[in-house]
Design a protein around this motif. Structure first.
Motif, PDB file in Angstrom:
ATOM      1  N   ALA A   1      15.908  55.508  18.252  1.00  0.00           N
ATOM      2  CA  ALA A   1      15.467  54.600  19.306  1.00  0.00           C
ATOM      3  C   ALA A   1      15.749  55.180  20.683  1.00  0.00           C
ATOM      4  CB  ALA A   1      16.161  53.248  19.154  1.00  0.00           C
ATOM      5  N   GLU A   2      16.908  55.814  20.840  1.00  0.00           N
ATOM      6  CA  GLU A   2      17.240  56.432  22.119  1.00  0.00           C
ATOM      7  C   GLU A   2      16.275  57.583  22.417  1.00  0.00           C
ATOM      8  OE1 GLU A   2      19.676  55.486  24.426  1.00  0.00           O
ATOM      9  OE2 GLU A   2      19.546  53.716  23.141  1.00  0.00           O
ATOM     10  N   GLY A   3      15.867  58.293  21.364  1.00  0.00           N
ATOM     11  CA  GLY A   3      14.895  59.363  21.549  1.00  0.00           C
ATOM     12  C   GLY A   3      13.561  58.828  22.040  1.00  0.00           C
ATOM     13  N   LEU A   4      13.132  57.684  21.490  1.00  0.00           N
ATOM     14  CA  LEU A   4      11.884  57.069  21.939  1.00  0.00           C
ATOM     15  C   LEU A   4      11.981  56.627  23.395  1.00  0.00           C
ATOM     16  CD1 LEU A   4      11.028  54.929  18.780  1.00  0.00           C
ATOM     17  CD2 LEU A   4       9.749  56.913  19.619  1.00  0.00           C
ATOM     18  N   GLN A   5      13.139  56.100  23.768  1.00  0.00           N
ATOM     19  CA  GLN A   5      13.329  55.697  25.157  1.00  0.00           C
ATOM     20  C   GLN A   5      13.266  56.906  26.089  1.00  0.00           C
ATOM     21  OE1 GLN A   5      13.587  52.662  26.484  1.00  0.00           O
ATOM     22  NE2 GLN A   5      13.375  51.638  24.528  1.00  0.00           N
ATOM     23  N   ALA A   6      13.863  58.019  25.654  1.00  0.00           N
ATOM     24  CA  ALA A   6      13.823  59.244  26.464  1.00  0.00           C
ATOM     25  C   ALA A   6      12.387  59.747  26.611  1.00  0.00           C
ATOM     26  CB  ALA A   6      14.714  60.311  25.835  1.00  0.00           C
ATOM     27  N   GLU A   7      11.601  59.665  25.526  1.00  0.00           N
ATOM     28  CA  GLU A   7      10.199  60.070  25.600  1.00  0.00           C
ATOM     29  C   GLU A   7       9.428  59.165  26.555  1.00  0.00           C
ATOM     30  OE1 GLU A   7       8.162  60.704  21.901  1.00  0.00           O
ATOM     31  OE2 GLU A   7      10.024  61.246  20.886  1.00  0.00           O
ATOM     32  N   SER A   8       9.775  57.871  26.557  1.00  0.00           N
ATOM     33  CA  SER A   8       9.118  56.930  27.465  1.00  0.00           C
ATOM     34  C   SER A   8       9.377  57.313  28.925  1.00  0.00           C
ATOM     35  CB  SER A   8       9.622  55.511  27.198  1.00  0.00           C
ATOM     36  OG  SER A   8       9.146  54.609  28.166  1.00  0.00           O
ATOM     37  N   VAL A   9      10.624  57.674  29.225  1.00  0.00           N
ATOM     38  CA  VAL A   9      10.971  58.086  30.592  1.00  0.00           C
ATOM     39  C   VAL A   9      10.202  59.353  30.969  1.00  0.00           C
ATOM     40  CG1 VAL A   9      12.839  58.932  32.054  1.00  0.00           C
ATOM     41  CG2 VAL A   9      13.237  56.989  30.532  1.00  0.00           C
ATOM     42  N   THR A  10      10.109  60.288  30.025  1.00  0.00           N
ATOM     43  CA  THR A  10       9.357  61.522  30.289  1.00  0.00           C
ATOM     44  C   THR A  10       7.893  61.224  30.578  1.00  0.00           C
ATOM     45  OG1 THR A  10      10.852  62.808  28.876  1.00  0.00           O
ATOM     46  CG2 THR A  10       8.684  63.756  29.327  1.00  0.00           C
ATOM     47  N   ALA A  11       7.307  60.302  29.814  1.00  0.00           N
ATOM     48  CA  ALA A  11       5.904  59.933  30.034  1.00  0.00           C
ATOM     49  C   ALA A  11       5.711  59.289  31.407  1.00  0.00           C
ATOM     50  CB  ALA A  11       5.439  58.981  28.933  1.00  0.00           C
TER      51      ALA A  11
ATOM     52  N   LEU B   1      24.698  51.367   5.175  1.00  0.00           N
ATOM     53  CA  LEU B   1      23.903  50.591   6.125  1.00  0.00           C
ATOM     54  C   LEU B   1      24.243  50.975   7.557  1.00  0.00           C
ATOM     55  CD1 LEU B   1      23.867  46.984   4.617  1.00  0.00           C
ATOM     56  CD2 LEU B   1      21.918  48.493   4.971  1.00  0.00           C
ATOM     57  N   MET B   2      25.525  51.121   7.825  1.00  0.00           N
ATOM     58  CA  MET B   2      25.934  51.494   9.171  1.00  0.00           C
ATOM     59  C   MET B   2      25.464  52.903   9.525  1.00  0.00           C
ATOM     60  SD  MET B   2      29.653  49.836   9.981  1.00  0.00           S
ATOM     61  CE  MET B   2      29.374  50.204  11.722  1.00  0.00           C
ATOM     62  N   ALA B   3      25.538  53.805   8.564  1.00  0.00           N
ATOM     63  CA  ALA B   3      25.067  55.171   8.818  1.00  0.00           C
ATOM     64  C   ALA B   3      23.565  55.167   9.103  1.00  0.00           C
ATOM     65  CB  ALA B   3      25.389  56.066   7.627  1.00  0.00           C
ATOM     66  N   LEU B   4      22.821  54.361   8.330  1.00  0.00           N
ATOM     67  CA  LEU B   4      21.384  54.250   8.565  1.00  0.00           C
ATOM     68  C   LEU B   4      21.113  53.644   9.931  1.00  0.00           C
ATOM     69  CD1 LEU B   4      18.458  54.427   7.619  1.00  0.00           C
ATOM     70  CD2 LEU B   4      18.760  52.204   6.501  1.00  0.00           C
ATOM     71  N   GLY B   5      21.880  52.595  10.278  1.00  0.00           N
ATOM     72  CA  GLY B   5      21.720  51.980  11.590  1.00  0.00           C
ATOM     73  C   GLY B   5      22.001  52.967  12.716  1.00  0.00           C
ATOM     74  N   GLY B   6      23.010  53.827  12.516  1.00  0.00           N
ATOM     75  CA  GLY B   6      23.326  54.836  13.519  1.00  0.00           C
ATOM     76  C   GLY B   6      22.188  55.828  13.708  1.00  0.00           C
ATOM     77  N   GLU B   7      21.586  56.247  12.592  1.00  0.00           N
ATOM     78  CA  GLU B   7      20.452  57.174  12.682  1.00  0.00           C
ATOM     79  C   GLU B   7      19.269  56.516  13.396  1.00  0.00           C
ATOM     80  OE1 GLU B   7      20.214  60.361  11.904  1.00  0.00           O
ATOM     81  OE2 GLU B   7      22.342  60.376  11.395  1.00  0.00           O
ATOM     82  N   MET B   8      19.004  55.252  13.061  1.00  0.00           N
ATOM     83  CA  MET B   8      17.907  54.537  13.717  1.00  0.00           C
ATOM     84  C   MET B   8      18.181  54.353  15.203  1.00  0.00           C
ATOM     85  SD  MET B   8      16.974  51.623  10.875  1.00  0.00           S
ATOM     86  CE  MET B   8      15.826  50.820  11.999  1.00  0.00           C
ATOM     87  N   LEU B   9      19.433  54.132  15.539  1.00  0.00           N
ATOM     88  CA  LEU B   9      19.794  53.954  16.944  1.00  0.00           C
ATOM     89  C   LEU B   9      19.537  55.228  17.738  1.00  0.00           C
ATOM     90  CD1 LEU B   9      20.973  51.855  18.888  1.00  0.00           C
ATOM     91  CD2 LEU B   9      23.229  52.792  18.376  1.00  0.00           C
ATOM     92  N   ARG B  10      19.902  56.360  17.160  1.00  0.00           N
ATOM     93  CA  ARG B  10      19.642  57.636  17.844  1.00  0.00           C
ATOM     94  C   ARG B  10      18.140  57.888  17.972  1.00  0.00           C
ATOM     95  NH1 ARG B  10      24.719  58.660  15.506  1.00  0.00           N
ATOM     96  NH2 ARG B  10      23.881  58.935  13.420  1.00  0.00           N
TER      97      ARG B  10
ATOM     98  N   GLU C   1      13.086  49.347  17.572  1.00  0.00           N
ATOM     99  CA  GLU C   1      13.919  50.102  16.637  1.00  0.00           C
ATOM    100  C   GLU C   1      15.403  49.932  16.958  1.00  0.00           C
ATOM    101  OE1 GLU C   1      14.038  54.536  14.618  1.00  0.00           O
ATOM    102  OE2 GLU C   1      12.212  53.584  15.337  1.00  0.00           O
ATOM    103  N   ARG C   2      15.723  49.802  18.235  1.00  0.00           N
ATOM    104  CA  ARG C   2      17.120  49.578  18.625  1.00  0.00           C
ATOM    105  C   ARG C   2      17.625  48.252  18.067  1.00  0.00           C
ATOM    106  NH1 ARG C   2      20.895  51.036  22.596  1.00  0.00           N
ATOM    107  NH2 ARG C   2      22.223  49.308  23.255  1.00  0.00           N
TER     108      ARG C   2
END
Length: 301
Positions: free
Chosen positions: A39-49, A28-37, A107-108
């Motif tokens: 989510a950070e990718g989506l935030q980075a895409e938002s900043v780029t947009a 569960l924690m490993a899955l949460g870590g992947e989802m967190l990364r 997602e975060r």
């Protein structure tokens, strides 16, 4: 009950651990870590947009300036069409940025929920506090600044003060009036389970008191638990501790420090003391090998 539902749902979706010889909680924690990364990718895409939309707006303004200098004719008409195209694109990029940001935040939150539930299962023998840190109800709600060590920059001696509130006990290092009230954010994250700045460490903290509550004007100890995002305890870490009250001109009246590692990833913090109620911020700077990170907890007493 929601976190437990998440665990059961995730368990059904994960019939086997993500990694060999790994418990469901660590999965569960490993899955949460992947989802967190993610989510950070989506935030980075938002900043780029957002940046792309701002760039289009800047170009649009330049084109409008040029348009005003052109005489009537085909060139002006063509430039006008280009301007209309640019003007239509800007709202689309703004909407895309907002959508990416909302998806990232959602997602975060799901990722942090998975991390916390898996973490609770792994560290269950050590966890007594499930909610935010709270003030011991037996303490009087004083707001006096009776810190024995005051750290005040000369430029701030006359800032945010209440006139006339200037008690000066003999054991105080500086005779500085008490600070005024704080502007506490309405949606302050008060959880005792937090992710680190670099998304490499998940942590929990709680007082080592009989009722797991924070006493006022009393030196006490805390228990700090650190793990990597796969649930592996983070042992042999060097930890520095900082604490302060946002909007005030002082920090903690003591200098808390880690005095031992009870078990791998479980650290005892001694010398904690809060001299007044309000919003406190406690930051634990963690280093272990190449890892250099920090975990911050908000506390409202």
């Amino acid at each position: 009950m929601q976190p437990r539902f998440i665990v059961l749902t995730a368990a059904l979706l994960l019939p086997t651990p993500l990694f060999a010889d790994e418990s469901p909680s660590r999965s569960l924690m490993a899955l949460g870590g992947e989802m967190l990364r993610s989510a950070e990718g989506l935030q980075a895409e938002s900043v780029t947009a957002i940046r792309h939309g701002n760039s289009l707006r800047k170009t649009l303004n330049q084109l409008r300036v040029k348009l005003r200098s052109l005489p009537e004719g085909e060139e002006r008409a063509a430039l006008g069409e280009t301007i209309d195209l640019f003007a239509g694109e800007i709202p689309r990029w703004q909407q895309q940025a907002a959508s990416l940001r909302e998806r990232g935040l959602s997602e975060r939150q799901r990722a942090l929920a998975l991390l916390e539930v898996g973490y609770r299962e792994i560290w269950q023998p050590h966890i007594r506090l499930s909610g935010p840190l709270q003030l011991d109800g037996s303490d009087s709600l004083t707001s006096g600044h009776n810190a024995r060590i005051r750290s005040v920059h000369p430029s701030k001696l006359n800032m945010n003060v209440v006139p006339g509130d200037g008690a000066t006990p003999a054991d105080m290092s500086l005779a500085v009036p008490a600070a005024s009230g704080q502007n506490i954010p309405g949606e302050l994250d008060l959880r005792s389970f937090q992710i680190s700045r670099e998304l490499a460490v998940f942590a929990h903290v709680e007082p080592e008191t009989g009722n797991s509550r924070v006493p006022l004007n009393e030196i006490h100890s805390w228990k700090l638990m650190l793990s990597r995002l796969d649930g592996e305890p983070l042992g042999d870490a060097e930890i520095e501790i900082e604490g302060h009250m946002p909007g005030h001109v002082h920090g903690l009246p003591t200098q808390p420090r880690v005095t031992g590692e009870v078990e791998p990833g479980v650290y005892r913090v001694q010398g904690v003391k809060f001299q007044m109620t309000g919003w406190w911020v406690m930051t634990f700077k963690v280093s272990a090998g190449p890892l250099d990170d920090a975990v911050t907890f908000n506390i409202r007493l």
